[in-house]
Design an enzyme around this catalytic site. Sequence first.
Site, PDB file in Angstrom:
ATOM      1  N   LYS A 112     -14.580  -0.606   9.212  1.00 28.14           N
ATOM      2  CA  LYS A 112     -13.493  -0.176   8.170  1.00 28.14           C
ATOM      3  C   LYS A 112     -14.325   1.826   8.672  1.00 28.14           C
ATOM      4  O   LYS A 112     -13.064   2.657   8.436  1.00 28.14           O
ATOM      5  CB  LYS A 112     -14.330   0.375   6.561  1.00 28.14           C
TER       6      LYS A 112
HETATM    7  C1  LIG Z   1     -13.419  -5.185   5.295  1.00 29.48           C
HETATM    8  C2  LIG Z   1     -14.282  -6.238   6.190  1.00 29.48           C
HETATM    9  C3  LIG Z   1     -12.706  -6.869   6.743  1.00 29.48           C
HETATM   10  C4  LIG Z   1     -11.940  -7.647   5.916  1.00 29.48           C
HETATM   11  O1  LIG Z   1     -10.691  -6.337   6.281  1.00 29.48           O
HETATM   12  P1  LIG Z   1      -9.114  -6.271   5.141  1.00 29.48           P
HETATM   13  O2  LIG Z   1      -8.825  -5.516   6.254  1.00 29.48           O
HETATM   14  O3  LIG Z   1     -10.298  -5.921   3.635  1.00 29.48           O
HETATM   15  O4  LIG Z   1      -9.025  -7.936   5.410  1.00 29.48           O
HETATM   16  C5  LIG Z   1     -13.773  -7.904   7.551  1.00 29.48           C
HETATM   17  N1  LIG Z   1     -14.912  -7.897   8.479  1.00 29.48           N
HETATM   18  C6  LIG Z   1     -15.664  -6.960   7.980  1.00 29.48           C
HETATM   19  C7  LIG Z   1     -16.552  -6.735   8.472  1.00 29.48           C
HETATM   20  C8  LIG Z   1     -15.195  -5.599   6.517  1.00 29.48           C
HETATM   21  O5  LIG Z   1     -15.686  -4.798   6.641  1.00 29.48           O
END
Ligand SMILES: *Cc1c(COP(=O)(O)O)cnc(C)c1O
Length: 497
Positions: A112
């Site tokens: 993120k």
């Molecule tokens: C948010 C997240 C995901 C999922 O990503 P999306 O864009 O919501 O599909 C997968 N792995 C981690 C570690 C995340 O923080």
Amino acid sequence: MKYRSTRGNIKETLNSAQAVIKGLAPDGGLFVPVNFPTPSLPLTDLSSLSYQETAKMVLSWFFDDFTTDELDDVVTGAYGPQWDDSAIAPLSAKHSGNYYLELFHGPTLAFKDVALQVLPRLMTKSLALEQISNDIIILTATSGDTGTASMRGFSDKEKTQVIVFYPYGGVSPVQLKQMLGQRGHNLTAIAIKGNFDDAQTQVKQIFNDQQFNRQLAANGFQFSSANSMNIGRLIPQIVYYLHSYGQLVKRGTIKVGDAVNFTVPTGNFGDILAGYYAKKLGLPINKLICASDENNVLTDFFKTGTYNRKRHFYLTNSPAMDILVSSNLERLIFDCYQEDDKAVSELMAALDHDGSYQVTAEVKAQLDQQFAAGFASQDDVIAEIKRVYDNDSYVIDPHTAVASFVTKQYQAKSDDHTPTIIVSTASPYKFPETVLTALTGKEPAVGGLDAIKALQQELATDLSPNVQVLFDQTPRDEQVILPGEMEKLIATVLKLK
Ligand SMILES: *Cc1c(COP(=O)(O)O)cnc(C)c1O
């Protein structure tokens, strides 16, 4: 570059700065480009462009309200020394036949950060461009990673306040430490007695509370959102698809024009949608492989063409993927339905009222061409972390393990030999308890920072600076409230009159 809602009239458009500030369309739809950019993608150059140069190129296609200097500023600030690896998104060597794209070298140890280092900088510039005098209140319900990355991204950013609500006892010890340890004059993180859905439902209600919104405006504030539906988060994620392709070319693994696969551990469908957009821009992607945990609503969707959220919700060892309504899927549906906003509105209304919808056979066939899908159980996750470590001495986190397992399963049952990049979304040190369980065969007696220490001893490696910093922060005291008290708390934090 104009943006419109997936559910709204094509004539109602916003520029990119307005779309970033709004986050979500008022009709409940998601913002998408009116005319998807059709740049001549410099495939041959990808291998020689730095991550930052690739980012500037991609952002300029989608955010043309900003000058080159402004985008330069955004990218330089977003991808600087706060990253543990100067490559920003390094691609691993070949492990067990595949490549792992490490997106977790940012300040909060999960992917993120890639977008949430960009969004706050875009937001500040958007507010200036639109001459908005109100301060922006970023209201977020989080099950962990979004909260930590938003707080870090917006920390001390002008004209913004971040208020994060998380379920009491419902985030991992490391995530809790990150949220309560993050410094910044404009940050608040509050626990609520309830689960993530309770927090999310309240946040939505507060967002739509007209009277409260008027009170905010009278005090010089307005709401915005940093969730993964904001185009300011989606677009920066396209960059690593292009950049990692360039890395494989640079290594001589593929020639320019050869196809690759990407496997993406998926929750809200934001990450994998960025891969779909990369393909739309001309990147030679054969299959996008959608990997889910036990909340396998997307696996069933790609298999049957029916999206059905009426099912049991599991709390798993890949918590960031524990989701039953993957919001960004709406943008894919919009595209597959040839931008028919009426059709999208009907499908989304059906999801709201009946809990499910079904796509046409035509659309299903289109999806079959471009996507594959699979899921991993929690036991599969544990076994996969161990398998990859035993094979290659390479450690992956539980979310990455979901993708790794699904890749192995897909490769075993198909005759697809396309080189495959597994998107690696979190550092193993962000979820040390699960990783230790996998490597040692038993649950660790300790959690949080002690588990990080135990994992470090097990692996006999140094901690990166962004992991090390967890040991140096003094967390604030945790504040716990009831979901019904959230609005009052916001009023107190903002000293509303
Ligand atoms: C948010 C997240 C995901 C999922 O990503 P999306 O864009 O919501 O599909 C997968 N792995 C981690 C570690 C995340 O923080």
